[in-house]
Design a protein around this motif. Structure first.
Motif, mmCIF file in Angstrom:
data_model
loop_
_atom_site.group_PDB
_atom_site.id
_atom_site.type_symbol
_atom_site.label_atom_id
_atom_site.label_comp_id
_atom_site.label_asym_id
_atom_site.label_seq_id
_atom_site.Cartn_x
_atom_site.Cartn_y
_atom_site.Cartn_z
ATOM 1 N N GLU A 1 25.063 66.397 31.977
ATOM 2 C CA GLU A 1 24.098 65.765 32.365
ATOM 3 C C GLU A 1 24.225 65.922 33.937
ATOM 4 O O GLU A 1 23.235 65.996 34.817
ATOM 5 N N GLY A 2 25.390 65.350 34.459
ATOM 6 C CA GLY A 2 25.712 65.413 36.000
ATOM 7 C C GLY A 2 25.329 66.697 36.493
ATOM 8 O O GLY A 2 24.919 66.803 37.849
ATOM 9 N N PHE A 3 25.388 67.935 35.820
ATOM 10 C CA PHE A 3 25.013 69.187 36.329
ATOM 11 C C PHE A 3 23.385 69.510 36.500
ATOM 12 O O PHE A 3 22.877 70.372 36.826
ATOM 13 N N GLY A 4 22.688 68.501 35.982
ATOM 14 C CA GLY A 4 21.306 68.604 35.994
ATOM 15 C C GLY A 4 20.699 69.242 34.751
ATOM 16 O O GLY A 4 19.623 69.538 34.690
ATOM 17 N N GLU A 5 21.620 69.613 33.583
ATOM 18 C CA GLU A 5 21.282 70.373 32.665
ATOM 19 C C GLU A 5 20.458 69.258 31.699
ATOM 20 O O GLU A 5 21.025 68.142 31.538
ATOM 21 N N LYS A 6 19.574 69.869 30.955
ATOM 22 C CA LYS A 6 18.669 69.326 30.062
ATOM 23 C C LYS A 6 19.345 69.365 28.593
ATOM 24 O O LYS A 6 19.925 70.160 28.177
ATOM 25 N N GLY A 7 18.918 68.282 27.813
ATOM 26 C CA GLY A 7 19.372 68.586 26.344
ATOM 27 C C GLY A 7 21.158 68.355 26.203
ATOM 28 O O GLY A 7 21.730 67.836 27.271
ATOM 29 N N SER A 8 21.521 68.390 24.927
ATOM 30 C CA SER A 8 23.018 68.090 24.666
ATOM 31 C C SER A 8 23.812 69.403 25.007
ATOM 32 O O SER A 8 23.292 70.763 24.569
ATOM 33 N N VAL A 9 25.031 69.264 25.327
ATOM 34 C CA VAL A 9 25.914 70.320 25.535
ATOM 35 C C VAL A 9 26.282 70.982 24.278
ATOM 36 O O VAL A 9 26.741 72.302 24.096
ATOM 37 N N ILE A 10 26.104 70.421 23.217
ATOM 38 C CA ILE A 10 26.512 70.905 21.690
ATOM 39 C C ILE A 10 25.440 72.053 21.527
ATOM 40 O O ILE A 10 25.687 72.947 20.682
ATOM 41 N N ASP A 11 24.334 71.972 21.984
ATOM 42 C CA ASP A 11 23.342 73.191 21.862
ATOM 43 C C ASP A 11 23.445 74.210 22.867
ATOM 44 O O ASP A 11 22.727 75.145 22.909
ATOM 45 N N ALA A 12 24.329 74.083 23.754
ATOM 46 C CA ALA A 12 24.702 75.138 24.749
ATOM 47 C C ALA A 12 25.362 76.090 24.028
ATOM 48 O O ALA A 12 26.212 75.837 23.360
ATOM 49 N N PRO A 13 25.213 77.528 24.271
ATOM 50 C CA PRO A 13 26.209 78.416 23.704
ATOM 51 C C PRO A 13 27.321 78.368 24.120
ATOM 52 O O PRO A 13 27.622 78.044 25.195
ATOM 53 N N TRP A 14 28.355 78.751 23.179
ATOM 54 C CA TRP A 14 30.086 78.824 23.673
ATOM 55 C C TRP A 14 29.993 79.687 24.598
ATOM 56 O O TRP A 14 29.558 81.044 24.364
ATOM 57 N N PRO A 15 30.735 79.514 25.670
ATOM 58 C CA PRO A 15 31.067 80.658 26.494
ATOM 59 C C PRO A 15 31.635 82.030 25.999
ATOM 60 O O PRO A 15 32.537 81.862 25.136
ATOM 61 N N LYS A 16 31.399 83.147 26.718
ATOM 62 C CA LYS A 16 31.954 84.239 26.476
ATOM 63 C C LYS A 16 33.162 84.904 27.354
ATOM 64 O O LYS A 16 32.790 84.379 28.389
ATOM 65 N N TYR A 17 33.551 85.576 26.871
ATOM 66 C CA TYR A 17 34.756 86.276 28.066
ATOM 67 C C TYR A 17 34.712 87.601 28.056
ATOM 68 O O TYR A 17 34.332 88.239 27.081
ATOM 69 N N ASP A 18 35.546 88.396 29.012
ATOM 70 C CA ASP A 18 35.500 89.604 29.186
ATOM 71 C C ASP A 18 37.017 89.824 28.751
ATOM 72 O O ASP A 18 37.796 89.661 29.396
ATOM 73 N N GLU A 19 37.321 90.872 27.761
ATOM 74 C CA GLU A 19 38.622 91.130 27.024
ATOM 75 C C GLU A 19 39.403 91.634 28.161
ATOM 76 O O GLU A 19 40.664 91.370 28.595
ATOM 77 N N LYS A 20 38.660 92.570 28.906
ATOM 78 C CA LYS A 20 39.738 93.210 30.161
ATOM 79 C C LYS A 20 40.029 92.221 31.112
ATOM 80 O O LYS A 20 41.095 92.413 31.678
ATOM 81 N N MET A 21 39.679 91.199 31.183
ATOM 82 C CA MET A 21 40.102 90.076 32.289
ATOM 83 C C MET A 21 41.201 89.315 31.671
ATOM 84 O O MET A 21 41.604 88.652 32.288
ATOM 85 N N THR A 22 41.422 89.406 30.313
ATOM 86 C CA THR A 22 42.436 88.685 29.808
ATOM 87 C C THR A 22 43.746 89.311 29.718
ATOM 88 O O THR A 22 44.807 88.629 29.415
ATOM 89 N N VAL A 23 43.747 90.447 30.077
ATOM 90 C CA VAL A 23 45.155 91.038 29.986
ATOM 91 C C VAL A 23 45.789 91.534 31.434
ATOM 92 O O VAL A 23 44.908 91.625 32.383
ATOM 93 N N ASP A 24 47.060 91.352 31.528
ATOM 94 C CA ASP A 24 47.860 91.302 32.702
ATOM 95 C C ASP A 24 48.239 92.843 32.669
ATOM 96 O O ASP A 24 48.877 93.148 31.930
ATOM 97 N N ASN A 25 47.995 93.528 34.044
ATOM 98 C CA ASN A 25 48.667 94.936 34.091
ATOM 99 C C ASN A 25 50.058 94.706 34.677
ATOM 100 O O ASN A 25 50.657 95.744 34.250
ATOM 101 N N VAL A 26 50.469 93.744 35.334
ATOM 102 C CA VAL A 26 51.851 93.576 35.870
ATOM 103 C C VAL A 26 52.579 92.602 34.982
ATOM 104 O O VAL A 26 52.070 91.314 34.851
ATOM 105 N N VAL A 27 53.730 92.817 34.382
ATOM 106 C CA VAL A 27 54.510 91.817 33.580
ATOM 107 C C VAL A 27 55.556 91.804 34.219
ATOM 108 O O VAL A 27 56.319 92.640 34.778
ATOM 109 N N ARG A 28 56.293 90.452 33.981
ATOM 110 C CA ARG A 28 57.708 90.243 34.007
ATOM 111 C C ARG A 28 58.371 90.636 32.800
ATOM 112 O O ARG A 28 58.324 90.120 31.735
ATOM 113 N N LEU A 29 59.461 91.490 33.042
ATOM 114 C CA LEU A 29 60.197 91.838 31.883
ATOM 115 C C LEU A 29 61.629 91.632 31.951
ATOM 116 O O LEU A 29 62.316 91.662 33.029
#
Length: 802
Positions: free
Chosen positions: A716-744
């Motif tokens: 509500e503080g963001f000025g959104e109307k309605g309930s957050v429960i009817d907001a769609p669940w956020p999506k993510y980009d699979e590419k952004m979830t993988v690390d290319n450099v790792v500690r081994l």
RNA sequence: GCCCGGGUGGCGGAAUUGGUAGACGCGCAGGACUUAAAAUCCUGUUUCAGCAAUGAAGUGUGGGUUCGAUUCCCGCCCCGGGCACCA
């Protein structure tokens, strides 16, 4: 920026949700895909909710909220299992009649439950002790009765000879009555049963069910299928009559080693075989056996006891005469209630034979030349001392001996189940009356469906009676009725039904709770059932969950529903204990959630319960860490309402995508503890690095299932109307979830000697070189021979040296 | 007794198609802010040795498989749930 005021915010939103009907589900017209999210319903005992209730309901609700945000039309109902002992006990203690106390207690519980902030649709609730509900419980009984699946049979009950009343197991403490401390015995009563055993085989089919493996194993063991043979021993009764004793065995290959036979003390043939000289002993023994529980009786360490009947039976395979004994280690429910005893190849028989000096004969040979003194040899082997069957393997012999005896009509192959029929009669007041009438002329007659419900009369004295009958039997207006068949005078059945009957079909009723002319509507069933997610305690793994499956299968076979299994997915929550013990009033270790909710708010409390540990594990209650969650909520509020960054740093961006993935996956697998931990981690990072407003909105959605009030307020503080429960669940980009450099880690002979930062796609040669360049690793590679180099990309680099 | 689970720092717990044990939180210690306290923030925190680098031990217990085991196999100990009338 104002501080977060949990109690103000929470009551504000609870009121708003209720006023806007946010949680009321459109069962008919919604275009969204349905999701039936169910928790096992509570029984209103008159006590307040304890942390165990919250531990069960809050995470289950978070799951439902998540599914709603994922776009499903979520039905999340709750009702009350209000018949049964807890209500009766409460009534006896307080003097308030259950008819009244149930209404009060249910209303009180609903008020308390609303404080959790769940999305229960109270318009779809049910209370099993209301005539509108139990009318259909009775209808259910009649359907089973019509199909021959309900029948009357003598069965033992716990009996207090001093109070002259039937006791529930709960009322028996260490073999004594918990009211008067006299020794509890058993008494046979004619009682109603459901033919559960007829569904044993069907119940063993778990095809397509997403259930915990352990629950399936427990049910399989409970049903206890075994394949073996039934053998008929001929014997002479005391009157000179020829009688057949039928035994069940899975080890007919040991039949030549049978040196005696044992009947359960309750076996109906016992009086026929007891000779005059043995009468006194046998009678005494039977009396004693009535005082011992089945658990003790089947214990393998307890000293075996028994008594000789004085009669003998003939072993059909060799014509040998063997004595007939009675012993309590044989249970009347299992098999045929009679066993052929082979002391050399069965532990219990061995202990018994040793004690009473009965003969031993080894008939199965093993490699170690097992002797009579070595105890029982219970494995398969090769037959000896077994006439023409000598030299045969146990496996072959089981087939051949049964076939050989079958020709003489002395044996058959037989599949046996440990599962017993369901005894549903209760000699108690507070239950659904069994809709049967006893007419002198017509006998047992079912009540006509149009005459349902058979209403439970409002009698004032509902304490159990002293003749083993239900208190209803002294209510003349209830008892006396007309026979539905001939119209003549008749008497109603006065036993009531086990509450497990009420709870075996309630999930079918929620979407139909207002239907007056039928238990459920076919179209509604098709739309809403089966239950998609069922959450409840593991203590129900065998009883409730078998009964419900059974009833559903019967409904399926009768054509009322078109699905065989009622619960597609099942999850058990763990138990919350206090000082290692189950919370119970009698132990005085019940913890109330109220003071914590008061102090920290519902969101903090439910998140704390989720954060405590894995949902499926439960745990011992303590409030030590609750401040951690409280601080987190405060930090979250400050972050969201604080200054936003222009845009997110690369690190924050990646972390957010990872977080969306993690929280979603964790909620789906009910790993709420790690979902909360991941939220904390991100908030810590965002506090340091700053985060933009768009990302904050995502954060708010991610926390919404777990801390719904906080999320609404932020939303509500963001000025959104309605309930957050009817907001769609956020999506993510699979590419952004993988690390290319790792500690081994780099290991030398399995011990970590250093680590290197490396691109995930690095080839083996480069990786090994990089590892060798690490000074500490290099130290361990000096003056030795490397015999093996290991590189598992993204996991480990290792050297084996000599 | 039988069936089904579980056992990881001071505490709740994280990590399993076998790959750097201890994420996150509590507690504790030290510091900042404050006249002071609370709150908040920062740093440290498996144990032992060491100023440190580092080394040794370590996931109930004893064995085994493996380059490598909290994870797989065998034995044992302890705790919880269920055992049919509490639900």
């Amino acid at each position: 920026m104002a501080q977060y005021n949990a109690s103000e915010v929470e009551s504000k939103w609870q009121k708003k949700w209720e006023e806007s009907g946010l949680h009321s589900v459109d069962l008919k017209n919604s275009k969204k895909e349905k999701f039936y999210n169910l928790v096992m319903f509570p029984y209103p005992s008159g006590d307040k909710l304890h942390v165990g209730h919250w531990y069960n309901y809050a995470p289950a609700d978070s799951y439902g909220r998540y599914m709603r945000m994922k776009g499903y039309n979520v039905l999340e109902p709750l009702g009350f299992d209000s018949f049964g002992l807890p209500a009766e006990n409460y009534a006896i203690k307080t003097g308030v009649h259950p008819h009244q106390s149930i209404t009060q207690n249910v209303n009180q519980m609903i008020t308390q439950l609303k404080r959790i902030g769940t999305i229960y649709d109270w318009d779809k609730t049910i209370v099993t002790s209301t005539p509108e509900y139990y009318k259909w419980t009775q209808w259910l009984f009649l359907q089973l009765y019509k199909k021959g699946l309900a029948f009357k049979k003598f069965a033992p009950v716990n009996w207090c000879p001093s109070c002259k009343t039937v006791l529930a197991n709960e009322q028996v403490q260490d073999g004594t009555c918990d009211r008067c401390k006299s020794e509890v015995t058993k008494r046979d009563l004619a009682q109603w049963m459901f033919k559960l055993s007829a569904y044993a085989e069907k119940l063993l089919d778990f095809e397509g069910l997403d259930w915990p493996e352990k629950t399936i194993t427990m049910q399989k063991n409970w049903i206890g299928k075994s394949t073996g043979s039934e053998i008929t021993f001929k014997a002479e009764g005391i009157e000179g009559s020829e009688e057949n004793i039928i035994v069940y065995t899975t080890r007919i290959d040991t039949l030549f080693g049978c040196t005696y036979m044992v009947l359960a003390p309750e076996h109906p043939l016992v009086p026929i075989f007891t000779t005059t000289e043995q009468k006194k002993n046998v009678k005494q023994y039977i009396e004693k056996a009535k005082k011992i529980t089945d658990i003790e009786r089947s214990s393998e360490v307890r000293e075996k006891t028994g008594v000789f009947t004085g009669s003998y039976a003939i072993n059909p395979v060799n014509g040998e005469k063997v004595p007939i004994w009675i012993a309590d280690y044989v249970l009347v429910y299992y098999g045929t209630g009679a066993v052929m005893a082979v002391p050399t190849h069965d532990e219990r028989d061995y202990a018994f034979a040793k004690k009473y000096d009965l003969p031993l004969r080894i008939v199965i040979a093993d490699k170690k030349q097992h002797g009579e003194k070595d105890g029982a040899y219970c494995e398969d082997g090769v037959l000896i001392n077994s006439g023409t069957f000598d030299g045969m393997s146990s496996e072959d012999a089981r087939l051949k001996i049964t076939e050989f005896l079958a020709e003489k009509k002395a044996a058959t192959f037989r599949t046996n189940y440990r599962l017993r029929d369901w005894l549903l009669s209760r000699q108690r007041y507070w239950g659904a009356p069994i809709p049967i009438v006893n007419c002198k002329k017509c006998g047992e007659v079912p009540v006509l469906e149009k005459d349902l419900p058979v209403e439970l009369p409002n009698i004032s004295d509902f304490t159990p009676l002293d003749d083993g009958k239900s208190p209803l039997s002294k209510c003349e207006e209830f008892k006396n009725c007309k026979c539905p068949k001939c119209g003549g005078p008749a008497e109603r059945e006065t036993d009531t039904m086990d509450t497990f009957v009420c709870s075996s079909w309630y999930y079918l009723r929620y979407p139909n709770n207002k239907l007056a002319d039928k238990p459920f509507d076919k179209a509604m069933m098709k739309k809403w059932l089966p239950v998609d997610m069922y959450i409840g305690g593991p203590e129900h793994a065998c009883m409730h969950l078998i009964y419900a499956r059974f009833i559903n299968m019967v409904m399926h076979d009768l054509g009322f529903v078109d699905f065989k299994e009622p619960f597609k997915k099942l999850v058990h929550q763990g138990m919350i204990t206090k000082d290692g013990a189950k919370m119970s009033k009698s132990k005085g270790n019940v913890v109330s959630p109220d003071e914590f909710v008061e102090k920290y708010g519902s969101d903090v409390f439910r998140m704390y319960l989720m954060f405590m540990g894995p949902f499926q594990d439960g745990g011992d209650w303590n409030d030590k860490g609750i401040t951690g969650i409280s601080r987190f909520v405060e930090r979250f509020w400050n972050l969201v309402n604080g200054k936003s960054a222009e845009k997110d740093s690369e690190a924050v961006k990646k972390a957010l995508h990872k977080l969306i993935k993690k929280v979603g996956e964790d909620i789906e697998t009910l790993h709420f503890n790690t979902a909360v931990a991941a939220m904390m981690e991100f908030v810590n990072l965002a506090m340091k690095e700053g985060v933009c407003e768009e990302s904050k909105k995502i954060l708010v959605k991610l926390i919404a299932p777990m801390a719904p009030h906080l999320a609404e307020e932020c939303f509500e503080g963001f000025g959104e109307k309605g309930s957050v429960i009817d907001a769609p669940w956020p999506k993510y980009d699979e590419k952004m979830t993988v690390d290319n450099v790792v500690r081994l880690g780099v290991q030398v002979n399995g011990k970590v000697r250093g680590d290197i930062e490396i691109e995930k796609t690095t080839d083996q040669k480069t990786a090994i070189e990089m590892a060798k360049a690490n000074p500490n690793v290099a130290k361990y590679l000096e003056n030795v021979t490397v015999v093996k180099e290991i590189y598992v990309p993204g996991k480990i680099i290792g050297f084996v040296v000599k």
